[in-house]
Motif scaffolding. Structure first.
Motif, PDB file in Angstrom:
ATOM      1  N   ALA A  14      78.776 -92.406  36.621  1.00 29.49           N
ATOM      2  CA  ALA A  14      78.709 -92.207  38.063  1.00 29.49           C
ATOM      3  C   ALA A  14      79.631 -91.079  38.500  1.00 29.49           C
ATOM      4  N   ALA A  15      80.816 -91.027  37.916  1.00 29.22           N
ATOM      5  CA  ALA A  15      81.781 -89.995  38.287  1.00 29.22           C
ATOM      6  C   ALA A  15      81.284 -88.610  37.919  1.00 29.22           C
ATOM      7  N   VAL A  16      80.740 -88.488  36.713  1.00 27.55           N
ATOM      8  CA  VAL A  16      80.214 -87.189  36.294  1.00 27.55           C
ATOM      9  C   VAL A  16      79.046 -86.780  37.166  1.00 27.55           C
ATOM     10  N   ALA A  17      78.173 -87.735  37.504  1.00 27.01           N
ATOM     11  CA  ALA A  17      77.017 -87.428  38.346  1.00 27.01           C
ATOM     12  C   ALA A  17      77.471 -86.896  39.698  1.00 27.01           C
ATOM     13  N   VAL A  18      78.498 -87.518  40.281  1.00 26.81           N
ATOM     14  CA  VAL A  18      79.024 -87.062  41.565  1.00 26.81           C
ATOM     15  C   VAL A  18      79.569 -85.645  41.435  1.00 26.81           C
ATOM     16  N   ALA A  19      80.325 -85.414  40.369  1.00 28.42           N
ATOM     17  CA  ALA A  19      80.917 -84.091  40.177  1.00 28.42           C
ATOM     18  C   ALA A  19      79.856 -83.018  39.999  1.00 28.42           C
ATOM     19  N   LEU A  20      78.813 -83.333  39.203  1.00 25.34           N
ATOM     20  CA  LEU A  20      77.748 -82.365  38.968  1.00 25.34           C
ATOM     21  C   LEU A  20      76.982 -82.072  40.241  1.00 25.34           C
ATOM     22  N   SER A  53      64.834 -92.976  35.976  1.00 29.33           N
ATOM     23  CA  SER A  53      65.562 -93.729  34.961  1.00 29.33           C
ATOM     24  C   SER A  53      64.705 -93.817  33.707  1.00 29.33           C
ATOM     25  N   VAL A  54      65.244 -94.422  32.673  1.00 32.86           N
ATOM     26  CA  VAL A  54      64.507 -94.556  31.419  1.00 32.86           C
ATOM     27  C   VAL A  54      63.231 -95.377  31.595  1.00 32.86           C
ATOM     28  N   ILE A  93      68.320 -78.133  35.047  1.00 27.48           N
ATOM     29  CA  ILE A  93      68.119 -79.531  34.684  1.00 27.48           C
ATOM     30  C   ILE A  93      69.127 -80.416  35.402  1.00 27.48           C
ATOM     31  N   LYS A  94      68.839 -81.711  35.409  1.00 34.78           N
ATOM     32  CA  LYS A  94      69.742 -82.681  36.031  1.00 34.78           C
ATOM     33  C   LYS A  94      69.673 -83.986  35.245  1.00 34.78           C
ATOM     34  N   VAL A  95      70.711 -84.787  35.375  1.00 35.24           N
ATOM     35  CA  VAL A  95      70.763 -86.103  34.744  1.00 35.24           C
ATOM     36  C   VAL A  95      70.401 -87.140  35.793  1.00 35.24           C
ATOM     37  N   VAL A  96      69.517 -88.085  35.430  1.00 33.56           N
ATOM     38  CA  VAL A  96      69.083 -89.117  36.375  1.00 33.56           C
ATOM     39  C   VAL A  96      69.421 -90.501  35.831  1.00 33.56           C
TER      40      VAL A  96
END
Length: 313
Positions: free
Chosen positions: A15-21, A177-178, A245-248
Motif C-alpha cells: 500500500a505504501a509503495v502504491a501511494v508513493a508511485l 487484481s489477480v 505501466i502500473k501495479v494494481v
C-alpha cells in the motif's frame, strides 16, 4: 513469525509503495521519490559502508570459502544490472546500485574489509546451475526461497519479504487484481513462483514466459499479454522507472527472499546468516533499505524477517 503477520507487513509495504508511485506519477512539477543513480536520487552513503562490520580472523578459518574470497580480493555475485531500486547499473558512474547490490557490497566488506564485488548477470533459469558449478559465490537477485529450490542450493536468510502482484498498462481499467486474470494472457518470468501460483489464483489464464524482467516489461507495453505477474517489489521498481505501466491490487502471495549459496557449504551459510544478524541488529540493514526501496515507500521501515523462518531457509 506467523504467516498472517508476514502478510500484513507485505500488504502494508504494498500500500505504501502504491501511494508513493501514484504521487510520483500524478504530481504537478514535484520531484517525487528519488531513484538511486539518477539526478537527485539517493544512494547508500559511503559512511554506511565505512561503519559496516568486518569479520574477525577467527570467523574466517583457513581453507574456508570465506578465506578463499578474502584472498581473491572480491566477492563474485550472481545478480542483475537492470532492476531499479534493487540492482541497477548507474549509466554515469558504472556503479551497481540498489538494495540487493548494496547488500552484496556489505557482505564483501564483512569478508574482505572493503565492498569489492564482481557482478555476473544471470537469468532466473540459470541461478541454480551457476551456484552448483561454483561460478558465483552467492546470488543476490530477489531469489525466492522455495522447498524445491532448496534441494539444489542453500539459502541464507530470508533477508526481505514481498509477494506476487499484477502489473498492467497505464490505460488498463478492466484488471484490478489477480482475480481479473482468469482467461487472460499473462506474462510471467521463466522459472519464477508466478508460473505455479497463477493456475491457482487465475484459473484458465494463459502464460507467456520471458527470461528477464526487462523483456517481460517490454512485452507488456507492446501488448503481447494482458498483464505481468511478478514479485511486487520488482514490479514497483519497474513502474517507477516506466510510466507506461502500473501495479494494481495487493500482493496475493507472500514471498521470502534468500541469498543463494552452494548447497554443500553449510559453514558459509552459517557465516552469512551471522552477518545478516549483525547488520540487522546494528541498523545497517535499515539504512540500506531506506536509501533504496524505502525511497518509494511512505512510512517507516519494515522489520527484517526472522532468519530461518520459512521452509527451505
Amino acid at each position: 513469525m506467523s504467516k498472517n503477520v508476514t502478510r500484513r507487513r507485505v500488504m502494508t509495504l504494498a500500500a505504501a509503495v502504491a501511494v508513493a508511485l501514484t504521487a510520483a506519477a500524478c504530481g504537478d512539477g514535484g520531484s517525487g521519490p528519488a531513484v538511486p543513480g539518477t539526478p537527485g536520487g539517493q544512494k547508500v552513503a559511503q559512511s554506511v559502508f565505512d561503519a559496516a562490520p568486518v569479520a574477525s580472523d577467527a570467523e574466517i578459518p583457513a581453507g574456508s570459502t570465506m578465506d578463499m574470497i578474502r584472498k581473491r580480493g572480491h566477492l563474485i555475485v550472481g545478480g542483475s544490472l537492470d532492476a531499479p531500486l534493487l540492482s541497477q547499473q548507474n549509466p554515469t558512474t558504472g556503479e551497481i546500485e540498489g538494495f540487493d547490490a548494496d547488500m552484496a557490497k556489505l557482505l564483501a566488506k564483512y569478508i574482505i574489509g572493503k565492498p569489492e564485488v564482481k557482478t555476473v548477470t544471470i537469468g532466473t533459469q540459470t541461478r541454480e546451475a551457476m551456484l552448483q558449478a561454483k561460478s558465483v559465490d552467492a546470488v543476490f537477485q530477489t531469489y525466492t526461497i522455495t522447498p524445491q529450490r532448496a534441494t539444489q542450493v542453500a539459502f541464507a536468510g530470508p533477508y526481505l519479504t514481498s509477494g506476487l502482484a499484477v502489473a498492467v498498462r497505464k490505460d488498463e481499467t478492466g484488471i484490478k487484481s489477480v482475480k481479473d486474470l482468469a482467461g487472460k494472457t499473462v506474462i510471467v518470468g521463466a522459472n519464477t513462483p508466478a508460473v505455479t501460483a497463477l493456475p491457482e489464483h487465475a484459473p484458465g489464464s494463459k502464460q507467456v514466459a520471458f527470461a528477464t524482467d526487462p523483456q517481460a516489461v517490454q512485452a507488456l507495453v507492446q501488448k503481447r499479454g494482458d498483464a505481468y505477474v511478478q514479485d511486487f517489489t520488482l514490479l514497483a521498481s519497474d513502474a517507477k522507472a516506466n510510466p507506461a505501466i502500473k501495479v494494481v491490487g495487493d500482493p496475493f502471495t507472500t514471498e521470502a527472499y534468500g541469498i543463494g549459496l552452494t548447497r554443500e557449504d553449510a559453514q558459509f551459510k552459517e557465516f552469512v546468516n551471522n552477518w545478516l544478524r549483525k547488520i540487522q541488529a546494528d541498523g545497517t540493514w535499515a539504512k540500506v533499505w531506506e536509501s533504496t526501496l524505502g525511497s518509494v515507500v511512505e512510512g517507516g521501515k519494515p522489520t527484517p524477517p526472522a532468519l530461518g523462518s520459512v521452509e527451505g531457509s
